[in-house]
Design an enzyme around this catalytic site. Structure first.
Site, short mmCIF file in Angstrom:
data_model
loop_
_atom_site.label_atom_id
_atom_site.label_comp_id
_atom_site.label_asym_id
_atom_site.label_seq_id
_atom_site.Cartn_x
_atom_site.Cartn_y
_atom_site.Cartn_z
N ASN A 1 69.21 77.82 61.76
CA ASN A 1 69.09 76.63 62.61
C ASN A 1 69.01 75.45 61.65
OD1 ASN A 1 68.41 74.61 64.40
ND2 ASN A 1 66.27 75.27 64.63
N TRP A 2 70.13 74.76 61.52
CA TRP A 2 70.19 73.69 60.52
C TRP A 2 69.42 72.45 60.91
CZ3 TRP A 2 75.98 73.43 58.49
CH2 TRP A 2 76.20 74.54 57.65
N GLY B 1 65.08 78.15 59.75
CA GLY B 1 65.31 76.73 59.57
C GLY B 1 65.55 76.41 58.10
N SER C 1 59.08 79.66 59.31
CA SER C 1 58.91 79.83 57.87
C SER C 1 59.33 81.20 57.36
CB SER C 1 57.47 79.50 57.45
OG SER C 1 57.16 78.16 57.79
P1 PGA Z 1 61.60 77.04 59.64
O1 PGA Z 1 62.22 76.71 61.08
O2 PGA Z 1 62.26 78.32 59.19
O3 PGA Z 1 61.98 75.88 58.78
O4 PGA Z 1 60.14 77.20 59.82
C1 PGA Z 1 62.43 77.71 62.01
C2 PGA Z 1 63.00 77.12 63.26
O5 PGA Z 1 62.66 75.97 63.56
O6 PGA Z 1 63.80 77.75 63.96
#
Ligand code: PGA
Length: 251
Positions: A9-10, A234, A213
């Site tokens: 998810n960019w 993300g 994360s």
């Molecule tokens: P993150 O985002 O991996 O940066 O925590 C995950 C997401 O929002 O789908």
């Protein structure tokens, strides 16, 4: 046997030229890693470039949102038919950032989900508890309620095109990750809710990702859990080497 799905998810990152360069780099790195599905959910203006760059590879392209109306007077919005026509396969719906900053509710998430499914898009439906809810011990109730509301009136047949992404809001972009046990347990609660709504087979078949994360260092442990069928990633999806390591872990 359900397949792991690793989706990036960019968010609001990457221009079209950066998109082209990224996919050109990534494609040879993930070539042949076919035991999981690989998806990049990218900003609207990057989709056409991503679809073109991903042609002939095992990379699939998704959007990060879609409007709930099929067309009409909604200045600045993008419809499911528009996405479909330019080759979009997936769409993220109900991300916590949409819920937090853009007033998204379970009701609008449900409308968007039904509209996207009707147009033939695959939905990555995001849900998860905020920190106060986890601390209050009501995580199970919250995710079960979101699952029911967000999927209201979605048929068993349409559910086959839904992936659920369990994303504890306190873990998104914070560097805090749910422990593998927490992720497994809460994905299990969501699966049990699906069983109640659609039956045991549907619950067995549905892909439930963990997001929040997830990175090249913790993916293996999280993905080893029986109820975790992939990840929505993300920050770590913006670097080809980190993203490839996660795809490898899922394979
Ligand atoms: P993150 O985002 O991996 O940066 O925590 C995950 C997401 O929002 O789908």
């Amino acid at each position: 046997m359900r397949k792991n799905v690793i989706a990036g998810n960019w968010k609001m990152n990457m221009t079209p030229s950066e998109t082209k360069a990224f996919i050109t780099d990534l494609a040879p790195m993930v070539k042949g890693m076919d035991k999981c599905d690989i998806v990049l959910c990218v900003p609207f203006v990057d989709i056409a470039t991503a679809v073109e760059a991903a042609k002939g590879t095992n990379i699939h392209v998704g959007a990060e949102n879609v409007h709930f109306a099929e067309s009409g007077a909604y200045t600045g919005e993008i419809s499911a038919a528009m996405l479909k026509e330019i080759g979009t396969e997936y769409v993220v719906i109900g991300h916590s950032e949409r819920r937090q900053y853009f007033g998204e509710t379970d009701a609008t998430v449900n409308l968007r989900t039904k509209t996207a499914l009707k147009a033939g898009l695959k939905v990555i439906l995001c849900l998860g508890e905020v920190k106060e809810q986890r601390l209050a011990g009501i995580t199970d109730e919250v995710v079960s309620m979101q699952t029911k509301l967000d999927l209201a009136e979605v048929s068993a047949e349409d559910l086959k095109n839904v992936i659920i992404a369990y994303e504890p809001v306190w873990a998104i972009g914070t560097g805090l990750t749910a422990t593998p046990e927490q992720a497994d347990e809460t994905c299990g609660v969501i699966r049990a809710t699906i069983a109640k709504l659609y039956g045991a087979q549907a619950a067995e078949d549905i892909t439930i990702q963990y997001g929040g994360s997830m990175n090249d260092g913790n993916a293996k442990e999280l993905l080893a859990k029986v109820n975790v069928d992939g990840g929505l990633i993300g920050g770590a999806s913006l670097k080809t080497d980190k993203f490839t390591t996660i795809v490898k872990a899922a394979n």
